[in-house]
Enzyme design. Structure first.
Site, PDB file in Angstrom:
ATOM      1  N   GLY A  59       0.820  -1.217   0.000  1.00  0.00           N
ATOM      2  CA  GLY A  59       0.000   0.000   0.000  1.00  0.00           C
ATOM      3  C   GLY A  59       0.849   1.260   0.000  1.00  0.00           C
ATOM      4  N   GLN A  60       0.167   2.411  -0.011  1.00  0.00           N
ATOM      5  CA  GLN A  60       0.869   3.696  -0.097  1.00  0.00           C
ATOM      6  C   GLN A  60       1.865   3.917   1.038  1.00  0.00           C
ATOM      7  OE1 GLN A  60      -1.133   7.354  -1.568  1.00  0.00           O
ATOM      8  NE2 GLN A  60      -2.975   6.361  -0.801  1.00  0.00           N
ATOM      9  N   LEU A  61       1.409   3.698   2.272  1.00  0.00           N
ATOM     10  CA  LEU A  61       2.284   3.963   3.411  1.00  0.00           C
ATOM     11  C   LEU A  61       3.415   2.943   3.484  1.00  0.00           C
ATOM     12  CD1 LEU A  61       2.998   5.687   5.837  1.00  0.00           C
ATOM     13  CD2 LEU A  61       1.402   4.320   7.209  1.00  0.00           C
ATOM     14  N   THR A 113      -9.401  -0.662   2.584  1.00  0.00           N
ATOM     15  CA  THR A 113      -9.605   0.789   2.449  1.00  0.00           C
ATOM     16  C   THR A 113     -10.647   1.183   1.394  1.00  0.00           C
ATOM     17  OG1 THR A 113      -7.752   0.888   0.912  1.00  0.00           O
ATOM     18  CG2 THR A 113      -7.270   1.378   3.226  1.00  0.00           C
ATOM     19  N   ASP A 133      -9.216   9.222  10.196  1.00  0.00           N
ATOM     20  CA  ASP A 133     -10.155  10.281  10.602  1.00  0.00           C
ATOM     21  C   ASP A 133     -11.611   9.819  10.469  1.00  0.00           C
ATOM     22  OD1 ASP A 133      -9.537  10.248   7.773  1.00  0.00           O
ATOM     23  OD2 ASP A 133     -10.758  12.043   7.549  1.00  0.00           O
ATOM     24  N   TYR A 176     -16.575   1.283   6.853  1.00  0.00           N
ATOM     25  CA  TYR A 176     -15.109   1.379   6.908  1.00  0.00           C
ATOM     26  C   TYR A 176     -14.678   2.019   8.231  1.00  0.00           C
ATOM     27  CZ  TYR A 176     -10.497   3.484   6.194  1.00  0.00           C
ATOM     28  OH  TYR A 176      -9.204   3.903   6.361  1.00  0.00           O
ATOM     29  N   LYS A 180     -12.585   0.333  11.406  1.00  0.00           N
ATOM     30  CA  LYS A 180     -11.323   0.896  11.904  1.00  0.00           C
ATOM     31  C   LYS A 180     -11.435   1.243  13.405  1.00  0.00           C
ATOM     32  CE  LYS A 180      -8.018   1.820   9.754  1.00  0.00           C
ATOM     33  NZ  LYS A 180      -6.784   1.020   9.510  1.00  0.00           N
ATOM     34  N   TRP A 215      -6.772  11.583   4.524  1.00  0.00           N
ATOM     35  CA  TRP A 215      -6.559  12.004   3.130  1.00  0.00           C
ATOM     36  C   TRP A 215      -5.147  11.671   2.630  1.00  0.00           C
ATOM     37  CZ3 TRP A 215      -9.086  17.475   2.059  1.00  0.00           C
ATOM     38  CH2 TRP A 215     -10.368  17.522   2.623  1.00  0.00           C
TER      39      TRP A 215
END
Length: 288
Positions: free
Chosen positions: A13-15, A66, A106, A129, A133, A154
């Site tokens: 994933g992105q992170l 996600t 968030d 979602y 979380k 975001w």
């Protein structure tokens, strides 16, 4: 010298990819990056086998379901990965004495606030979602007293699919775009978040609990898109529209600004302005 091991889940994933981008700057650590194929966190036996083989000192959980809209009709999968999977990891970290750092969102909040959310604000998710979380947060704390949770918002980066990449593509393809202007928050450049995570790890100060991290600033999606347009020199015309113009299966919070003072004060984390980080990310993409 014996290197401390950091296990990174959800490495595709992105992170996860952003942590990989900066790993070379931390030669004192041995990073083990595992994608959801390598280590499906919701499978207890596989997860325990990985912990037994790797025996990490730290586990950074970037694994998550996600797909916010899809989760509305796929509740079971969202809860399996975002809640049950987190419990399995928290338990494994307890058993193998690994420090557990879990990433949340968030979207655990309802967006009714008028001031940035502090860590102790009540969670009240608007969608599946967010609910999955929130459950994951509760399970991680209940099953591992040493858990650090970082809520973020975001997220974008050079990797995967995200708002910045989508906007850059659409602004090339279309003459006009409608962008939501009544949802407010702050974007997070995954590379900045990755560095904040590493700052916590190298500080040797492990203070369990919840922390908030997002870039500095307070904008709408429309403001975000306008900045992307400016920085890329796109000629596409952008129109601000209310979220009601785009009915989606999942309801989103209209205000999701996070108060980041706790992570700054506790760990001395320096948080860049959202525009500076956006510029960096776009420059990296344009040079690639």
């Amino acid at each position: 010298m014996h290197k401390l091991k950091i296990l990174v889940t959800g490495a595709g994933g992105q992170l996860g990819k952003s942590i990989k981008d900066i790993a070379a700057f931390y030669p004192g650590f041995e990073f083990v990056f595992l994608s959801k194929q390598d280590m499906p966190v919701e499978q207890k036996a596989k997860t325990e086998a990985v912990f037994d083989a790797v025996r990490p000192q730290f586990c950074i959980n970037c694994a998550a379901y996600t797909a916010v809209d899809k989760a509305e009709s796929d509740k079971e999968s969202a809860f399996l990965i975002n809640a049950e999977g987190v419990k399995i990891l928290a338990d494994a970290c307890t058993a193998y004495q690994s420090k557990f750092l879990h990433i949340s969102t968030d979207y655990v909040f309802n967006g009714q606030s008028s001031v940035p959310y502090k860590e102790d604000a009540d969670v009240d998710p608007l969608n599946i979602y967010g609910a999955s979380k929130a459950k994951g947060e509760a399970l991680s704390i209940a099953n591992n007293v040493e858990t650090i949770i970082i809520r973020t918002s975001w997220v974008y980066s050079e990797h995967g699919s995200n708002f910045v990449k989508t906007m850059m593509r659409l602004m090339k393809e279309k003459k006009e775009l409608n962008i939501v202007n009544d949802q407010v928050g702050s974007p997070t450049y995954a590379n900045d978040l990755a560095q904040a995570i590493m700052q916590i790890i190298i500080s040797k100060l492990w203070l369990p609990g919840i922390y908030h991290y997002c870039n500095e600033g307070n904008i709408s999606w429309y403001d975000f898109a306008m900045a992307i347009k400016e920085m890329t020199g796109a000629s596409c015309i952008l129109h601000p529209v209310p979220a009601t113009a785009y009915p989606a299966p999942a309801k989103r919070p209209s205000f999701s600004l996070l108060d980041t003072s706790k992570i700054r004060e506790t760990y001395g984390v320096n948080i860049p302005l959202w525009k500076e980080s956006l510029r960096k990310c776009i420059d990296n993409m344009q040079q690639a």
